[in-house]
Each structure stands twice: as C-alpha cells, then as structure tokens.
Design a protein around this motif. Sequence first.
Motif, PDB file in Angstrom:
ATOM      1  N   LEU A  39       0.682  -1.299  -0.001  1.00  0.00           N
ATOM      2  CA  LEU A  39      -0.015   0.206   0.046  1.00  0.00           C
ATOM      3  C   LEU A  39       0.768   1.488   0.219  1.00  0.00           C
ATOM      4  O   LEU A  39       0.295   2.466  -0.655  1.00  0.00           O
ATOM      5  N   GLY A  40       2.102   1.061   0.650  1.00  0.00           N
ATOM      6  CA  GLY A  40       2.933   2.374   0.522  1.00  0.00           C
ATOM      7  C   GLY A  40       3.542   2.486  -0.852  1.00  0.00           C
ATOM      8  O   GLY A  40       3.581   3.676  -1.151  1.00  0.00           O
ATOM      9  N   ALA A  41       3.609   1.551  -1.603  1.00  0.00           N
ATOM     10  CA  ALA A  41       3.936   2.001  -3.145  1.00  0.00           C
ATOM     11  C   ALA A  41       2.613   2.165  -3.957  1.00  0.00           C
ATOM     12  O   ALA A  41       2.797   3.197  -4.531  1.00  0.00           O
ATOM     13  N   PHE A  42       1.593   1.730  -3.948  1.00  0.00           N
ATOM     14  CA  PHE A  42       0.518   1.738  -4.705  1.00  0.00           C
ATOM     15  C   PHE A  42      -0.766   2.781  -4.321  1.00  0.00           C
ATOM     16  O   PHE A  42      -1.679   2.723  -4.926  1.00  0.00           O
ATOM     17  N   TYR A  43      -0.632   3.095  -2.992  1.00  0.00           N
ATOM     18  CA  TYR A  43      -1.673   3.960  -2.274  1.00  0.00           C
ATOM     19  C   TYR A  43      -2.640   4.751  -3.514  1.00  0.00           C
ATOM     20  O   TYR A  43      -2.119   5.630  -4.024  1.00  0.00           O
ATOM     21  N   ASN A  44      -3.930   4.544  -3.338  1.00  0.00           N
ATOM     22  CA  ASN A  44      -5.166   5.143  -3.789  1.00  0.00           C
ATOM     23  C   ASN A  44      -6.019   5.016  -3.065  1.00  0.00           C
ATOM     24  O   ASN A  44      -6.298   3.731  -2.373  1.00  0.00           O
ATOM     25  N   PRO A  45      -7.336   5.888  -3.120  1.00  0.00           N
ATOM     26  CA  PRO A  45      -8.406   5.437  -2.297  1.00  0.00           C
ATOM     27  C   PRO A  45      -9.081   4.126  -2.513  1.00  0.00           C
ATOM     28  O   PRO A  45      -9.616   3.523  -1.633  1.00  0.00           O
ATOM     29  N   GLU A  46      -8.960   3.573  -3.499  1.00  0.00           N
ATOM     30  CA  GLU A  46      -9.907   2.408  -4.035  1.00  0.00           C
ATOM     31  C   GLU A  46      -9.006   1.123  -3.252  1.00  0.00           C
ATOM     32  O   GLU A  46      -9.671   0.339  -2.518  1.00  0.00           O
ATOM     33  N   LEU A  47      -7.757   1.150  -3.486  1.00  0.00           N
ATOM     34  CA  LEU A  47      -6.950   0.116  -2.919  1.00  0.00           C
ATOM     35  C   LEU A  47      -6.717   0.166  -1.269  1.00  0.00           C
ATOM     36  O   LEU A  47      -6.694  -0.657  -0.704  1.00  0.00           O
ATOM     37  N   ALA A  48      -6.705   1.525  -0.817  1.00  0.00           N
ATOM     38  CA  ALA A  48      -6.521   1.771   0.637  1.00  0.00           C
ATOM     39  C   ALA A  48      -7.865   0.996   1.340  1.00  0.00           C
ATOM     40  O   ALA A  48      -7.491   0.936   2.677  1.00  0.00           O
TER      41      ALA A  48
END
Length: 354
Positions: A39-48
């Motif tokens: 999540l630190g690399a890919f963070y976006n509201p959907e993934l979060a």
Amino acid sequence: MKESVMSYTPKRTVKGDVITMAHGSGGKAMRDLIEDVVLGAFYNPELAQLEDQARIDLAELVAQGNRLAMTTDSYVVDPIEFPGGDIGTLAVNGTVNDIAMSGAKPLYLSCGLIIEEGLEIDTLRRILLNMRKAADQAGVQIVTGDTKVVNRGKADKLFINTTGVGVIPEGADISASRAQPGDKVIVNGYVGDHGAVILNARGDLMLEVELETDCQPLNGLVECMREVCPDIHCLRDASRGGVATVLNEFAESSGVAIRLQEADIPVRNEVRGVCEILGLDPLHFANEGKLVAIVPADKAGTVVEAMRQHPAGQGSAIIGEVESGPAGRVTLQTGLGGGRILDMLIGEQLPRIC
C-alpha cells in the motif's frame, strides 16, 4: 481522482530485512507487509479500502466507451532487475500495452505477487515503487491484488501477475484479421532491444554494450495514431516472438502475404552484433515497448508523422506492405536484392524474457 503516494503514512511497519513464510501466512506479518510495502507503493483510495475486490463505478466506464477490454499476463523475467527497468515496470507496461492494442484506454490493473522466501524487502519495495511510477506514467491505477509467499527454492525471487481493464471507444475495430492488400506495415522504433538487454544482463556473454530495455507504455502513442487514422486495421505489441511472429499472425488471420524491406527496419548495431554472435534474428527478439501496425496506404505517411511527435514513436518507420498472396506468408527483401521467408519463432529462442 488520484491521490499522491506521498499522502499515505503506513499504520504498520514490516519487520526484518527479508521475506519469510510468515509474510504469506495471512496474519500480522502479512498485514504489516501489505500496509507498509504494497500500500505504501500503490496507495490510492480504492486500494486503501483493502477489500478483496475493487469496486468500479460503471458510469465512469460507460462514459468512455461501449466495450470493455480485459487482459492478464504473468511475468517471470530473469533477472528481475535489468538496465532500464525491472519485473515491475515490465508487468505494468506489458499489460497496459496489451489493452491499448485494441484501441482501448487502459484504466485499472490488479497486481498478484508470488514472492520467494528470502527476497530482500528493500528489493521488493524498490520494484513496487517502480511499478507505481510506471502506472502513473501510463495513467492507470493499481486497485486490487494478492500476495503469496513460497518456500525458498520453489520460485525465483519474484513473479508478478497483472490483469488490466480498459474501455474501447465506440467505432474502434482493430483486429489481426483486417489486413488488406496495399496496406502499409509500421513499427515505432528500434526492434529487439529488450531481448538483447535481458540476454546480456544474465552475464553469459560478457559483452560490453550500453543497451537499455525499450519497456514503455504505448497507450498514449496509440491515441495519437487513432487521432489521425481512426481506421487502424491491425495493431499488436511485438513482445515474445518479436516482429516476425506478430506479422505471421496477421498474415495468417487475414489471409494475406506481407513483404518487408530489410533496409527500412530500424535495428541498433549493438543488437545486430548480439544476434550475429549467436546466429539469431533481431526480428525474433522480444520487445516491450514496440508495436506493429497495419494501416491503409493513404494514411501511412500521416500516421508515421504523428507517431514521430510522440516520445514513444520518434523512430517510427514504414517497413513493408501487405500483398494479396500467398496467404499467410511473410517475406523479407534483403539489402542484397534477394528475399527469404520470415517464419514465426519456432520453439524458445530465449526463455524467461518477460
């Protein structure tokens, strides 16, 4: 709306320097890995939201087209890091390009990780951050995924699966079966770079060549092409099997012949040198940022001109023409005035190229 990765502060921190079996157990160690590194690399509201699925607004998709394009691919390249890229950038760009070859706009990716016990966490973090950079460059979001860890010796450091979803605009009709006699064949630059880079990166040849992979997203280039020629007949990225295999597939599906002019095909001298040493053909070498297009003859010059204005198409060239027959045959007109049949790749020229 995209949010910067910098706006995310991990609530958990992964422990240790290397991946252990605990990181794939489904427990606290795995949660630490996902929240800190993934999540630190890919963070976006959907993934979060960290749900088991991404939830996508259908209205947003329908507003952009009338059909979905979906593809999936797995990446097992060896080595996992190489000049100009790594397995992560390859996974993003490879899947983005597969979507784009239908004329679609890529929007969302999934990311499945199969990690070997013992992989350094800093290596994983670096590769995932490079995936994020590649996704940002291509204008897509990584919105869901999965993480598995296997015992030491049961994989080779890291394998990645990515699935992509995009939207095909109304009216786009690009297919391997649409090549017509008189059409022109176009590539967007030097061919064979990726295959030569991976071969040399393995250290078997010990060649001193300064080459980088051509790995790059092609969706922006395809948009430029479609602006000046909405009726592109055939389009495909020339990855495994290279340009020769793609053109054989076009010729077979369309029931036509294709004739190439060797002198017009852009190949770097370094790539030619590698091929001559090994008795290989650069037209069979893999690419990860090159496409092959077949367009109507009266649009070919305009398409090439537009492609050369895009960073991914500055080396674009017309390299051949579609003929009526013999159906399914691809021939190469050599610089010496002769010709030879150019078959698709038979067997495995270079394993684990992507």
